[in-house]
Motif scaffolding. Sequence first.
Motif: not given
Length: 173
Positions: A23-30
């Motif tokens: 989650m942190v790797r792929t969606d950190s921008h959200q």
Amino acid sequence: YRERQSVSGAKSDAADAHMLADMVRTDSHQLRQVAGDSDQAEAVKVVGRAHKTLIWERTRHVQRLRNALREYFPAALAAFEDLAAADALELLAKAPDPDAAARLTITQITAALKRARRHHAGEKAKVIQAALRTEQLRQPATVTAAYAATVRAQTAVIAALNAQITTMASQVD
């Protein structure tokens, strides 16, 4: 996020750790940053933990007191419902052995109950005096004296803990 990793919805620590890392790797921008605790929140946490620890310590000492009384002075357990109460501590400190407790007068017991702000002090004093004067099996005098010394020490420690618990409770408030 868990549904991305497993359709069954099963939970496990390893799967949850993998999911959080993904989650942190792929969606950190959200994701938004978690707000840190304020200084006041940290202070409340410190005094709250200290207050809780004092209560736990008082409970330990009351149990030790209860065990000592059970061994040589069970009438005190019948006389006092709450061994951590101010009136019980005062009377046990004044008369920590069966002979001294049997000599307590109604006036002395009533005065201790009134200082502890107990209702119906006169009636309760009679009940306490009757309980303290009941016949019971005795330990040898030297053993009783040793137990009485430990009871005096425990009552002093519990009284100090009660005072500090009250002080810490006001800090928590």
